[in-house]
Design a protein around this motif. Structure first.
Motif, PDB file in Angstrom:
ATOM      1  N   UNK A 127      69.428  29.053  67.136  1.00 49.02           N
ATOM      2  CA  UNK A 127      68.739  28.165  68.045  1.00 49.02           C
ATOM      3  C   UNK A 127      67.741  28.952  68.911  1.00 49.02           C
ATOM      4  N   UNK A 162      64.773  30.235  66.842  1.00 48.80           N
ATOM      5  CA  UNK A 162      63.823  29.147  66.608  1.00 48.80           C
ATOM      6  C   UNK A 162      62.952  28.915  67.838  1.00 48.80           C
ATOM      7  N   UNK A 163      63.602  28.922  69.015  1.00 49.18           N
ATOM      8  CA  UNK A 163      62.852  28.656  70.234  1.00 49.18           C
ATOM      9  C   UNK A 163      61.855  29.774  70.528  1.00 49.18           C
ATOM     10  N   UNK A 164      62.282  31.023  70.357  1.00 48.25           N
ATOM     11  CA  UNK A 164      61.361  32.127  70.664  1.00 48.25           C
ATOM     12  C   UNK A 164      60.247  32.221  69.635  1.00 48.25           C
ATOM     13  N   UNK A 165      60.559  31.928  68.375  1.00 51.63           N
ATOM     14  CA  UNK A 165      59.503  31.915  67.354  1.00 51.63           C
ATOM     15  C   UNK A 165      58.478  30.835  67.702  1.00 51.63           C
ATOM     16  N   UNK A 166      58.968  29.715  68.245  1.00 54.42           N
ATOM     17  CA  UNK A 166      58.054  28.649  68.643  1.00 54.42           C
ATOM     18  C   UNK A 166      57.132  29.108  69.767  1.00 54.42           C
ATOM     19  N   UNK A 167      57.573  30.098  70.544  1.00 56.92           N
ATOM     20  CA  UNK A 167      56.713  30.628  71.586  1.00 56.92           C
ATOM     21  C   UNK A 167      55.896  31.812  71.063  1.00 56.92           C
ATOM     22  N   UNK A 168      55.815  31.926  69.759  1.00 53.72           N
ATOM     23  CA  UNK A 168      54.940  32.935  69.162  1.00 53.72           C
ATOM     24  C   UNK A 168      55.578  34.290  68.948  1.00 53.72           C
ATOM     25  N   UNK A 169      56.892  34.396  69.112  1.00 46.58           N
ATOM     26  CA  UNK A 169      57.539  35.687  68.893  1.00 46.58           C
ATOM     27  C   UNK A 169      57.578  36.002  67.405  1.00 46.58           C
ATOM     28  N   UNK A 170      57.495  37.291  67.087  1.00 47.92           N
ATOM     29  CA  UNK A 170      57.685  37.673  65.692  1.00 47.92           C
ATOM     30  C   UNK A 170      58.549  38.920  65.676  1.00 47.92           C
ATOM     31  N   UNK A 226      59.011  40.912  62.791  1.00 48.91           N
ATOM     32  CA  UNK A 226      58.751  41.838  61.693  1.00 48.91           C
ATOM     33  C   UNK A 226      57.361  42.464  61.810  1.00 48.91           C
ATOM     34  N   UNK A 227      56.935  42.665  63.038  1.00 46.78           N
ATOM     35  CA  UNK A 227      55.628  43.271  63.237  1.00 46.78           C
ATOM     36  C   UNK A 227      55.771  44.548  64.040  1.00 46.78           C
ATOM     37  N   UNK A 259      64.361  39.144  73.702  1.00 44.90           N
ATOM     38  CA  UNK A 259      64.368  37.702  73.998  1.00 44.90           C
ATOM     39  C   UNK A 259      65.464  36.926  73.281  1.00 44.90           C
ATOM     40  N   UNK A 274      69.319  38.813  75.186  1.00 47.72           N
ATOM     41  CA  UNK A 274      69.642  38.482  76.585  1.00 47.72           C
ATOM     42  C   UNK A 274      70.207  37.063  76.707  1.00 47.72           C
ATOM     43  N   UNK A 275      69.510  36.032  76.185  1.00 46.11           N
ATOM     44  CA  UNK A 275      70.100  34.682  76.291  1.00 46.11           C
ATOM     45  C   UNK A 275      71.453  34.572  75.596  1.00 46.11           C
ATOM     46  N   UNK A 314      56.167  22.585  63.692  1.00 49.27           N
ATOM     47  CA  UNK A 314      55.493  23.869  63.897  1.00 49.27           C
ATOM     48  C   UNK A 314      55.892  24.902  62.847  1.00 49.27           C
ATOM     49  N   UNK A 356      58.751  25.835  61.538  1.00 45.24           N
ATOM     50  CA  UNK A 356      60.008  26.589  61.555  1.00 45.24           C
ATOM     51  C   UNK A 356      60.761  26.283  60.261  1.00 45.24           C
ATOM     52  N   UNK A 369      62.589  22.881  73.346  1.00 48.51           N
ATOM     53  CA  UNK A 369      63.851  22.469  72.752  1.00 48.51           C
ATOM     54  C   UNK A 369      64.823  21.991  73.814  1.00 48.51           C
ATOM     55  N   UNK A 426      68.168  27.817  78.478  1.00 44.57           N
ATOM     56  CA  UNK A 426      69.023  28.794  77.800  1.00 44.57           C
ATOM     57  C   UNK A 426      68.224  29.882  77.102  1.00 44.57           C
ATOM     58  N   UNK A 469      64.900  34.835  79.357  1.00 47.24           N
ATOM     59  CA  UNK A 469      65.487  36.133  79.081  1.00 47.24           C
ATOM     60  C   UNK A 469      64.994  37.239  80.001  1.00 47.24           C
ATOM     61  N   UNK A 512      52.204  36.993  73.288  1.00 46.26           N
ATOM     62  CA  UNK A 512      52.313  36.973  71.829  1.00 46.26           C
ATOM     63  C   UNK A 512      51.017  36.543  71.171  1.00 46.26           C
ATOM     64  N   UNK A 533      51.074  28.348  76.537  1.00 52.16           N
ATOM     65  CA  UNK A 533      50.426  28.503  75.227  1.00 52.16           C
ATOM     66  C   UNK A 533      49.283  27.495  75.088  1.00 52.16           C
TER      67      UNK A 533
END
Lengths: 265, 291
Positions: A178, A181-189, A191-192, A204, A207-208, B64, B66, B99, B104, B107, B121, B170
């Motif tokens: 979960x 998914x949320x951090x990827x939605x904020x543009x996290x990657x 594998x870079x 990110x 910690x949560x 998006x 996912x 979400x 939650x 961080x 990012x 964003x």
């Protein structure tokens, strides 16, 4: 994404059949016996009946071969290295030579022998975890470790810890999923960049995950206390383990079957 | 394309025959979406309703990239979603998803760091990041005093707002919100709803709201889609669905009290022009009647 499919080793596979109806204590004892006895086998041919037995267990439990293979994947590297060293570094009659590496007949035999033993070991242990739910497994372990209580070994506490840990693995995986998914939605990657950047990109997620784990642990502690849980006290169970006749038959069968091939040279 | 009288508007999201199955091929595989069709115009607010397990979350995770469709397709501003890395990066800038329980996901040590995570990012300059962090904080009703505070020291409602700000930074054109008001106190809830409405009216952000709360839906949303067992079972105007007793019963919805009040007054012979979507409208209409 982590996904629920990737956690195959030690994953319960809901189903029914002979192995599912057996007492977990019985399964632990029988499979442990098989795993120990194959260390005393001296010939490759002894492995064949054991392999066939395990294979037939897999078939009657309707576990897809694909899942078994997936369980073997983590030890693939170990297997390759083991085979390599045995093949090329066992002194004896040379079959052929590449540079300084000599493939010997003895090495070939020994490598295949140890390789098959490793594969069978993994197959037996995954058969156990595929057909026994983690809760049943720990309950079986708890019962089997009860005699240790006499030696002041805190077996019920340890088992309670294992039970809680096992219980929360799927929760944690889901939570991690979960958050990813949320951090990827904020543009996290993830594998870079170089190693340090990649390690940093895990913050990110971690910690949560820690924050929610601590919160969950506290809630669980309160809930247990409210229900009068006291560590070390004797507890009762809603579902009790029952040893049936079929369990005795199975255990005796396994012991006889495993010992039969002990003396093949 | 169907004629809706608002053809001049761009299509923001188009979902066609979308199908998705979890853990395909395993004994516990689960068909989450069977066949979903959905159309969202730019600048409108739509609601997705449905019971737990109806596929709402699965659907929004397709918006998006996912999740990738098993079959069917999803288009965002006429572009079909594909697996290309660059495309996905850009897509996640356009489609922001908040979400459920977004607090939650906080961080960082400071609010600034959390809200700047998205823009960082994207590889923006420091000035631009700072500017975006501040504007999105102000948008959610917080101020620069929060920048250096730890997100973990904030109250529940404040945390929620910081989390929403971290998506707003964003600058998404389409904002997807999954139960944005659940677990908040009435005041916190009202503030979040007003914030979303402002985004829609002032910034022309397309809103996709997933919610169990009929009050939220009535207050915010122009049209609704109702999902059941992975299929769209109803699509239409928000006000008309609450007027239609049959569908209310069929889809097991509840009518918001404020809306019911309007309908009852009408029955009693009052002259109600506008359906009661929130207290403001109700107040206006009742005062007009009393004059």
């Amino acid at each position: 994404m982590i996904g629920k499919d990737s956690l195959v080793i030690g994953q319960y596979f809901p189903g029914n059949g002979l192995l599912y109806s057996l007492d977990p204590r019985n399964k632990i004892l029988s499979f442990l016996f098989l795993m120990i006895i194959i260390f005393f086998y001296k010939s490759l041919f002894s492995f064949i009946p054991i392999f066939l037995l395990v294979l037939s267990f897999i078939i009657i439990s309707k576990i897809p071969i694909k899942s078994i293979l997936k369980g073997l994947k983590p030890i693939l590297m170990l297997l390759i290295i083991t085979l390599f060293f045995h093949f090329f570094f066992t002194p004896g009659e040379t079959i052929f030579k590449i540079f300084f590496l000599k493939l010997t007949k003895e090495g070939l035999n020994k490598g295949i022998f140890i390789g098959s033993r490793l594969i069978i070991l993994i197959m037996i242990s995954s058969l156990l975890t595929f057909t026994t739910s983690p809760l049943e497994l720990t309950k079986g372990l708890e019962f089997l470790s009860l005699p240790l209580e006499k030696l002041k070994f805190p077996s019920t506490e340890i088992i309670m810890m294992i039970t809680i840990a096992l219980r929360f693995i799927p929760v944690l995986v889901e939570e991690a999923d979960r958050i990813i998914v949320a951090q990827v939605s904020r543009g996290a990657s993830f594998d870079e960049g170089n190693l340090i950047k990649r390690a940093k990109s895990l913050i990110p997620i971690l910690v949560p995950l820690f924050v929610s784990s601590f919160r969950r642990a506290e809630e669980l502690a309160i809930a247990m206390e409210v229900r009068c849980f006291q560590p070390g006290k004797k507890r009762t169970y809603m579902k009790r383990l029952t040893w049936k006749n079929i369990d005795t038959i199975f255990l005796i069968f396994i012991i006889i079957f495993g010992s039969l091939f002990l003396f093949i040279k | 394309m169907e004629i809706r009288g608002n053809q001049e508007r761009n299509i923001a999201v188009e979902v066609k025959d979308l199908k998705y199955t979890y853990s395909k091929g395993l004994p516990y595989e689960k068909e989450a979406l069977v066949s979903v069709n959905m159309l969202v115009y730019e600048g409108e607010a739509i609601g997705i309703l449905g019971h737990t397990g109806s596929g709402k979350s699965t659907l929004i995770q397709h918006l998006n990239g996912i999740l990738m469709p098993e079959s069917g397709e999803v288009k965002v501003f006429s572009e079909k979603i594909n697996n290309d890395k660059k495309f996905l990066k850009n897509l996640r800038r356009i489609v922001g998803i908040v979400f459920q329980f977004p607090e939650d996901e906080l961080f960082a040590e400071t609010v600034y760091e959390d809200v700047s995570f998205g823009p960082k990012n994207l590889g923006l300059t420091k000035e631009e990041i700072d500017e975006r962090v501040l504007t999105s904080l102000i948008e959610v009703g917080l101020n620069e005093g929060y920048l250096n505070r730890s997100p973990f020291s904030l109250s529940g409602g404040e945390k929620r707002r910081v989390a929403i700000a971290s998506t707003l930074s964003m600058k998404p054109k389409i904002l997807v919100l999954d139960e944005p008001t659940s677990g908040l106190d009435p005041l916190g809830r009202e503030e979040i709803l007003k914030l979303i409405k402002r985004l829609k009216n002032d910034k022309n952000v397309t809103i996709i709201l997933v919610s169990h709360s009929m009050e939220d839906v009535l207050f915010l949303v122009d049209r609704v889609y109702i999902l059941n067992k992975g299929k769209v079972v109803f699509g239409g105007d928000t006000v008309s669905i609450f007027k239609d007793k049959d569908s209310i019963e069929k889809f097991d919805l509840s009518i918001p009290e404020i809306f019911m009040l309007g309908e009852e007054l009408k029955k009693e012979g009052f002259d109600i022009e506008e359906p009661f979507r929130d207290v403001e409208v109700a107040k206006k209409e009742i005062i007009r009647n009393l004059k």
